[in-house]
Scaffold this motif. Structure first.
Motif, PDB file in Angstrom:
ATOM      1  N   PRO B 275       0.732  -1.232   0.178  1.00  0.00           N
ATOM      2  CA  PRO B 275      -0.065  -0.113  -0.153  1.00  0.00           C
ATOM      3  C   PRO B 275       0.792   1.274  -0.207  1.00  0.00           C
ATOM      4  O   PRO B 275       1.417   1.685   0.920  1.00  0.00           O
ATOM      5  CB  PRO B 275      -0.860  -0.191   1.165  1.00  0.00           C
ATOM      6  CG  PRO B 275      -0.101  -0.994   2.235  1.00  0.00           C
ATOM      7  CD  PRO B 275       0.871  -1.767   1.434  1.00  0.00           C
ATOM      8  N   ILE B 276       0.990   1.858  -1.105  1.00  0.00           N
ATOM      9  CA  ILE B 276       1.703   3.124  -1.296  1.00  0.00           C
ATOM     10  C   ILE B 276       0.922   4.167  -0.704  1.00  0.00           C
ATOM     11  O   ILE B 276      -0.147   4.638  -1.422  1.00  0.00           O
ATOM     12  CB  ILE B 276       2.287   3.347  -2.486  1.00  0.00           C
ATOM     13  CG1 ILE B 276       3.015   2.152  -3.408  1.00  0.00           C
ATOM     14  CG2 ILE B 276       3.391   4.613  -2.807  1.00  0.00           C
ATOM     15  CD1 ILE B 276       4.391   1.972  -2.662  1.00  0.00           C
ATOM     16  N   ALA B 277       1.249   4.972   0.353  1.00  0.00           N
ATOM     17  CA  ALA B 277       0.558   5.810   0.910  1.00  0.00           C
ATOM     18  C   ALA B 277       0.693   7.409   0.143  1.00  0.00           C
ATOM     19  O   ALA B 277       1.730   7.366  -0.659  1.00  0.00           O
ATOM     20  CB  ALA B 277       0.851   6.442   2.353  1.00  0.00           C
ATOM     21  N   PHE B 278       0.088   8.268   0.276  1.00  0.00           N
ATOM     22  CA  PHE B 278       0.110   9.704  -0.160  1.00  0.00           C
ATOM     23  C   PHE B 278       0.027  10.010  -1.509  1.00  0.00           C
ATOM     24  O   PHE B 278      -0.464  10.987  -2.080  1.00  0.00           O
ATOM     25  CB  PHE B 278       1.466  10.359   0.452  1.00  0.00           C
ATOM     26  CG  PHE B 278       1.926  11.363   0.057  1.00  0.00           C
ATOM     27  CD1 PHE B 278       1.387  12.503   0.663  1.00  0.00           C
ATOM     28  CD2 PHE B 278       2.846  11.376  -0.970  1.00  0.00           C
ATOM     29  CE1 PHE B 278       1.868  13.801   0.077  1.00  0.00           C
ATOM     30  CE2 PHE B 278       3.368  12.501  -1.487  1.00  0.00           C
ATOM     31  CZ  PHE B 278       2.682  13.763  -1.054  1.00  0.00           C
ATOM     32  N   LEU B 279       0.697   9.081  -2.301  1.00  0.00           N
ATOM     33  CA  LEU B 279       0.862   9.485  -3.727  1.00  0.00           C
ATOM     34  C   LEU B 279      -0.331   9.750  -4.414  1.00  0.00           C
ATOM     35  O   LEU B 279      -0.622  10.663  -5.106  1.00  0.00           O
ATOM     36  CB  LEU B 279       1.545   8.209  -4.457  1.00  0.00           C
ATOM     37  CG  LEU B 279       3.144   8.309  -4.991  1.00  0.00           C
ATOM     38  CD1 LEU B 279       3.474   6.989  -5.581  1.00  0.00           C
ATOM     39  CD2 LEU B 279       3.198   9.555  -5.732  1.00  0.00           C
ATOM     40  N   GLY B 280      -1.307   8.740  -4.263  1.00  0.00           N
ATOM     41  CA  GLY B 280      -2.735   9.053  -5.169  1.00  0.00           C
ATOM     42  C   GLY B 280      -3.441  10.096  -4.418  1.00  0.00           C
ATOM     43  O   GLY B 280      -4.337  10.570  -5.411  1.00  0.00           O
ATOM     44  N   LEU B 281      -3.478  10.486  -3.394  1.00  0.00           N
ATOM     45  CA  LEU B 281      -4.094  11.623  -2.698  1.00  0.00           C
ATOM     46  C   LEU B 281      -3.435  13.105  -3.164  1.00  0.00           C
ATOM     47  O   LEU B 281      -3.997  13.894  -3.330  1.00  0.00           O
ATOM     48  CB  LEU B 281      -4.064  11.536  -1.303  1.00  0.00           C
ATOM     49  CG  LEU B 281      -4.486  12.667  -0.463  1.00  0.00           C
ATOM     50  CD1 LEU B 281      -6.010  12.816  -0.625  1.00  0.00           C
ATOM     51  CD2 LEU B 281      -4.192  12.642   0.955  1.00  0.00           C
ATOM     52  N   ALA B 282      -2.120  13.006  -2.950  1.00  0.00           N
ATOM     53  CA  ALA B 282      -1.401  14.140  -3.211  1.00  0.00           C
ATOM     54  C   ALA B 282      -1.016  14.824  -4.590  1.00  0.00           C
ATOM     55  O   ALA B 282      -1.274  16.106  -4.844  1.00  0.00           O
ATOM     56  CB  ALA B 282      -0.131  14.370  -2.243  1.00  0.00           C
ATOM     57  N   ILE B 329       9.554   2.930   0.886  1.00  0.00           N
ATOM     58  CA  ILE B 329       9.133   3.969   0.021  1.00  0.00           C
ATOM     59  C   ILE B 329       8.049   4.974   0.608  1.00  0.00           C
ATOM     60  O   ILE B 329       7.852   6.174   0.596  1.00  0.00           O
ATOM     61  CB  ILE B 329       8.695   3.395  -1.167  1.00  0.00           C
ATOM     62  CG1 ILE B 329       8.754   4.431  -2.498  1.00  0.00           C
ATOM     63  CG2 ILE B 329       7.092   2.732  -1.104  1.00  0.00           C
ATOM     64  CD1 ILE B 329      10.035   4.855  -2.718  1.00  0.00           C
ATOM     65  N   ASN B 330       7.088   4.043   1.554  1.00  0.00           N
ATOM     66  CA  ASN B 330       5.794   4.975   2.191  1.00  0.00           C
ATOM     67  C   ASN B 330       6.481   6.300   3.160  1.00  0.00           C
ATOM     68  O   ASN B 330       5.987   7.135   3.140  1.00  0.00           O
ATOM     69  CB  ASN B 330       5.119   4.030   2.985  1.00  0.00           C
ATOM     70  CG  ASN B 330       3.976   3.353   2.481  1.00  0.00           C
ATOM     71  OD1 ASN B 330       3.523   4.268   1.525  1.00  0.00           O
ATOM     72  ND2 ASN B 330       3.206   2.564   2.517  1.00  0.00           N
ATOM     73  N   ALA B 331       7.784   5.754   3.663  1.00  0.00           N
ATOM     74  CA  ALA B 331       8.121   6.889   4.730  1.00  0.00           C
ATOM     75  C   ALA B 331       8.576   8.013   3.778  1.00  0.00           C
ATOM     76  O   ALA B 331       8.248   9.277   4.232  1.00  0.00           O
ATOM     77  CB  ALA B 331       9.281   6.121   5.398  1.00  0.00           C
ATOM     78  N   VAL B 332       9.298   7.668   2.645  1.00  0.00           N
ATOM     79  CA  VAL B 332       9.646   8.969   1.625  1.00  0.00           C
ATOM     80  C   VAL B 332       8.704   9.591   1.157  1.00  0.00           C
ATOM     81  O   VAL B 332       8.460  10.747   1.315  1.00  0.00           O
ATOM     82  CB  VAL B 332      10.664   8.089   0.701  1.00  0.00           C
ATOM     83  CG1 VAL B 332      11.054   9.548  -0.172  1.00  0.00           C
ATOM     84  CG2 VAL B 332      11.784   7.401   1.156  1.00  0.00           C
ATOM     85  N   THR B 333       7.705   8.862   0.643  1.00  0.00           N
ATOM     86  CA  THR B 333       6.550   9.421  -0.023  1.00  0.00           C
ATOM     87  C   THR B 333       5.901  10.511   0.968  1.00  0.00           C
ATOM     88  O   THR B 333       5.561  11.656   0.594  1.00  0.00           O
ATOM     89  CB  THR B 333       5.458   8.640  -0.656  1.00  0.00           C
ATOM     90  OG1 THR B 333       5.057   7.738   0.130  1.00  0.00           O
ATOM     91  CG2 THR B 333       6.090   7.845  -1.662  1.00  0.00           C
ATOM     92  N   GLY B 337       6.286  14.401   1.036  1.00  0.00           N
ATOM     93  CA  GLY B 337       5.030  14.813   0.319  1.00  0.00           C
ATOM     94  C   GLY B 337       4.063  15.720   1.078  1.00  0.00           C
ATOM     95  O   GLY B 337       3.767  16.851   0.484  1.00  0.00           O
ATOM     96  N   ALA B 338       4.159  15.411   2.382  1.00  0.00           N
ATOM     97  CA  ALA B 338       3.082  16.215   3.310  1.00  0.00           C
ATOM     98  C   ALA B 338       3.399  17.626   3.265  1.00  0.00           C
ATOM     99  O   ALA B 338       2.526  18.474   2.979  1.00  0.00           O
ATOM    100  CB  ALA B 338       3.330  15.484   4.827  1.00  0.00           C
ATOM    101  N   PRO B 339       4.653  17.865   3.521  1.00  0.00           N
ATOM    102  CA  PRO B 339       5.137  19.484   3.670  1.00  0.00           C
ATOM    103  C   PRO B 339       4.562  20.228   2.239  1.00  0.00           C
ATOM    104  O   PRO B 339       4.039  21.047   2.119  1.00  0.00           O
ATOM    105  CB  PRO B 339       6.499  19.539   3.831  1.00  0.00           C
ATOM    106  CG  PRO B 339       6.924  18.448   4.409  1.00  0.00           C
ATOM    107  CD  PRO B 339       5.894  17.128   3.738  1.00  0.00           C
ATOM    108  N   VAL B 340       5.062  19.408   1.301  1.00  0.00           N
ATOM    109  CA  VAL B 340       4.557  19.936  -0.286  1.00  0.00           C
ATOM    110  C   VAL B 340       3.012  20.198  -0.212  1.00  0.00           C
ATOM    111  O   VAL B 340       2.565  21.273  -0.835  1.00  0.00           O
ATOM    112  CB  VAL B 340       5.200  19.102  -1.363  1.00  0.00           C
ATOM    113  CG1 VAL B 340       4.650  19.547  -2.714  1.00  0.00           C
ATOM    114  CG2 VAL B 340       6.723  18.883  -1.245  1.00  0.00           C
ATOM    115  N   VAL B 341       2.263  19.285   0.220  1.00  0.00           N
ATOM    116  CA  VAL B 341       0.752  19.351  -0.099  1.00  0.00           C
ATOM    117  C   VAL B 341       0.238  20.576   0.797  1.00  0.00           C
ATOM    118  O   VAL B 341      -0.298  21.402   0.408  1.00  0.00           O
ATOM    119  CB  VAL B 341       0.099  18.143   0.121  1.00  0.00           C
ATOM    120  CG1 VAL B 341      -1.450  18.406   0.432  1.00  0.00           C
ATOM    121  CG2 VAL B 341       0.409  17.305  -0.931  1.00  0.00           C
ATOM    122  N   ILE B 342       0.918  20.759   2.064  1.00  0.00           N
ATOM    123  CA  ILE B 342       0.416  21.541   3.139  1.00  0.00           C
ATOM    124  C   ILE B 342       0.797  23.165   2.328  1.00  0.00           C
ATOM    125  O   ILE B 342       0.060  24.014   2.336  1.00  0.00           O
ATOM    126  CB  ILE B 342       1.526  21.619   4.309  1.00  0.00           C
ATOM    127  CG1 ILE B 342       0.427  20.148   5.137  1.00  0.00           C
ATOM    128  CG2 ILE B 342       1.024  22.573   5.215  1.00  0.00           C
ATOM    129  CD1 ILE B 342       1.354  19.907   6.386  1.00  0.00           C
TER     130      ILE B 342
END
Lengths: 349, 356
Positions: B275-282, B329-333, B337-342
């Motif tokens: 389960p790759i987190a974040f990518l699909g949402l962000a 990879i989940n840790a990296v994404t 990713g989170a700061p970028v989206v914010i």
């Protein structure tokens, strides 16, 4: 698809229509039945009724969004059940109450979506489509708004965009479910004017539900009245007033529809009279302010209070109380305050 | 940046400009992914290996062709597929928080994997993680089976639901139920098996071999192509179901196809990569911010390219020389990713307005 409206076939007509909801387990819940209405091309019709009377349900049934529970709806000479979803999109366009909030969508993009039934598989717009979008924006008075984001325009402008969307859909009938619900008064008047103009100039049949009774009375060609437990009444606004239908329809405790003024009045229990001398516009507004305090203006020689309006030069109100003293007042606000004061001191004496 | 561009270019040209930039970015990241790694291989050698000339150093050839190239390809497929899934779900549900996992498909995959990993250890007494290639394949199959099961369930139920919001709740509930079952399984399992499951849950682009690529590649390609055929209904669905229906769109069919498309992408990618987190949402958010459009004709290719770029970039970070043995990879994404989206969200002018 062309709608066959030759002869005297109305755009939309119903025969003993029943509306309501089909609940999966509890069965049919009929809100209203025996509805017989019709709407001609070029007619601007307002559907009025209290909340919960089934206005939206009726509109949605006429648009084919929800199934009818009995009777028949005709669009031109075809029954609504024989018309596919696809064909329906060429016959009826809708504008809903719901605010459309999609970020990063331009006004042009939104109106373009109205061309969906005409565009190809990927929804690519031809030059002719783009021109129609432009024309529609001009028709609703939004030239120059093409590249604006729909999140950055006012609610009134957004409803005009939705009307432009309905126009580029090029349907003979436009149905609007409380299009003015969110808007301020000037925008409401503007939208109603616009819709009436479109109906008359472009020969569209326009049906909208609204709570703006006085606007509907002024502008609608026909009014449909819908209320729970009563038969649906239709007709020109004036006929409905003269036949007392309006009064009967909105009869509730303490609320009266005044057939003279075309407005709702809140009935007051005790009515005191006051002698009012004056003329013109001042007379109208002073009597209105007094009515709010429970006084009815009259010409009786003496009835406790007397108000004389001096409207030549600067405006003055001369108040003579039961004590016989006369006060000179500059504004209606002061006048009302003085009356309160006099009344109080009169009672204590 | 947008302002400077708009003085020189028309809207359409700006779109092409950004698409070109994204393409170049993805391509450079693709090359960088091949170049960087724990073993230093000269760039010329890598290019020669890629065009099939071979190399004097056989181990370099193996590293590039058997390890780096499949890993990079997997990142590309996963990035593109998940981003498209996220875009479709955000549009279908008209909800900015929707992502490809919203339908409960990833949870289904997780449950499948948990059953295989944890039961296999319990009953067979074998830890699948020690089986190597065969172990990976059975994990992927289990994940795919679980995901497909949930997808089938959602598809069947979606026929009976009038409302998209109900579907959203359904997906979330399926997710909770699956998590609960996984929790129970974990509770009764051996340490090593739980560890293996945790590792799977952290996601990885490196477990897909060429033989598995023959499954992943066509399925993802099919999903991406399918998405292009859904551009028109997706655009109309931005207005909500009632407007869409009034514009002649067959809502039930479109919804079914959109779910099927996202489901295929998510199920296959989750099965092979975890389960790759974040990518699909962000990624859809980033792309929409960049292109300032809601038109899926533009957004779809843009999201595919951005998804690739983000996945490749994450993969590169995860394998930076300092992090020996690669970060999950989940840790990296999520961390990058989170700061970028914010920041993207904060820079938007219309902060108050909820929307997609």
């Amino acid at each position: 698809m062309q709608l066959n409206v030759s002869g005297n076939q109305p755009l939309i007509s119903t025969n003993n229509l029943s509306i309501g909801y089909n609940h999966p387990r509890q069965g049919k819940h009929i809100l209203h039945s025996g509805i017989n209405v019709k709407l001609e091309a070029g007619e601007f019709v307002c559907l009025l009724g209290p909340n919960g009377s089934g206005k939206s349900t009726l509109l949605q049934t006429l648009c084919g969004f929800i199934p009818m529970l009995g009777g028949e709806v005709f669009l031109g000479d075809r029954t609504i059940s024989s018309i596919s979803n696809r064909q329906m999109s060429l016959l009826v366009s809708v504008v809903l109450t719901e605010r459309i909030v999609v970020s990063n969508m331009t006004v042009f993009d939104l109106v373009s979506l109205g061309r969906t039934p005409y565009t190809g598989f990927f929804g690519r717009m031809k030059h002719s489509d783009a021109r129609k979008v432009q024309d529609a924006l001009t028709a609703v008075g939004l030239e120059g708004f093409e590249e604006r984001m729909i999140t950055n325009i006012s609610d009134g402008e957004r409803q005009k965009v939705m009307i432009a969307k309905a126009l580029v859909q090029e349907t003979p009938l436009i149905v609007l479910d409380e299009p003015t619900a969110f808007l301020d008064l000037p925008s409401r008047i503007e939208i109603m004017h616009l819709l009436r103009k479109l109906a008359h100039e472009r020969k569209k049949g326009i049906l909208l539900s609204t709570h703006d009774l006085d606007l509907a009375l002024q502008m609608a060609d026909k009014i449909w009245l819908l209320a729970e437990g009563k038969d649906m009444e239709t007709g020109t606004p004036e006929d409905l007033v003269l036949s007392n239908e309006f009064r009967r329809f909105f009869e509730r405790e303490g609320i009266l529809f005044d057939n003279n003024t075309g407005q709702f009045t809140v009935g007051k229990q005790q009515v005191k009279t006051i002698r009012l001398i004056g003329k013109g516009i001042e007379y109208k507004w002073v009597s209105r302010a007094l009515a709010r305090r429970g006084f009815a203006a009259s010409d009786e020689p003496f009835s406790g209070f007397k108000v004389e309006i001096k409207s030549d030069g600067h405006r003055e109100y001369l108040l003579t109380g039961p004590s016989g003293k006369t006060h000179k007042l500059r504004s209606i606000e002061d006048l009302l305050a003085r009356i309160d004061h006099e009344e109080a001191s009169f009672l204590t004496d | 940046m947008q302002k400077i561009l708009s003085t020189y270019l028309s809207g359409r040209q700006i779109t092409f400009f950004w698409l070109a930039i994204l393409f170049l970015l993805s391509f450079s990241l693709f090359l960088l992914n091949l170049v960087f790694g724990s073993v230093g291989i000269p760039v010329e050698e890598i290019l020669e290996i890629l065009v099939g000339k071979g190399s004097d150093n056989e181990s370099w050839r193996l590293i590039v062709l058997k390890s780096r190239l499949p890993q990079t390809t997997t990142a590309i497929l996963a990035g593109a597929g998940l981003a498209v899934g996220g875009l479709q779900m955000q549009t279908l549900f008209r909800n900015p928080l929707a992502g490809p996992s919203i339908l409960g498909i990833s949870s289904g995959a997780g449950l499948g994997v948990a059953i295989v990993l944890l039961f296999a250890g319990k009953i067979g007494g074998i830890a699948l993680s020690h089986l190597g290639w065969a172990g990976h394949l059975s994990v992927a199959m289990a994940a795919f089976a679980g995901a497909s099961l949930v997808l089938a369930l959602v598809l069947v139920l979606s026929r009976h639901l009038r409302d998209n919001a109900m579907l959203l709740i359904l997906g979330i509930m399926v997710g909770y139920a699956a998590s609960a079952l996984i929790g129970i399984l974990k509770f009764y399992s051996m340490k090593e098996d739980v560890h293996a499951y945790v590792i799977w849950g952290l996601g990885s682009f490196s477990t897909v071999s060429w033989s598995q690529m023959w499954v992943l590649f066509p399925v993802v390609l099919l999903g991406l192509l399918g998405a292009f055929f859904l551009v028109k209904p997706l655009n109309v669905m931005l207005l909500g179901e009632q407007y869409a229906g009034n514009l002649g769109v067959n809502i039930r069919l479109s919804r079914l196809l959109i779910i099927l498309c996202t489901g295929l992408l998510t199920a296959s990618i989750t099965a092979f990569c975890g389960p790759i987190a974040f990518l699909g949402l962000a990624v859809p958010h980033l792309t929409k911010g960049l292109f300032r459009t809601s038109d899926h004709k533009v957004l779809l290719p843009a999201v595919i390219l951005s998804g690739m770029a983000v996945a490749l970039f994450s993969n590169l970070i995860a394998r930076l020389p300092g992090f020996d043995g690669a970060l999950p990879i989940n840790a990296v994404t999520s961390i990058i990713g989170a700061p970028v989206v914010i920041s993207v969200i904060l820079r938007r002018r219309n902060l108050r307005i909820p929307g997609i």
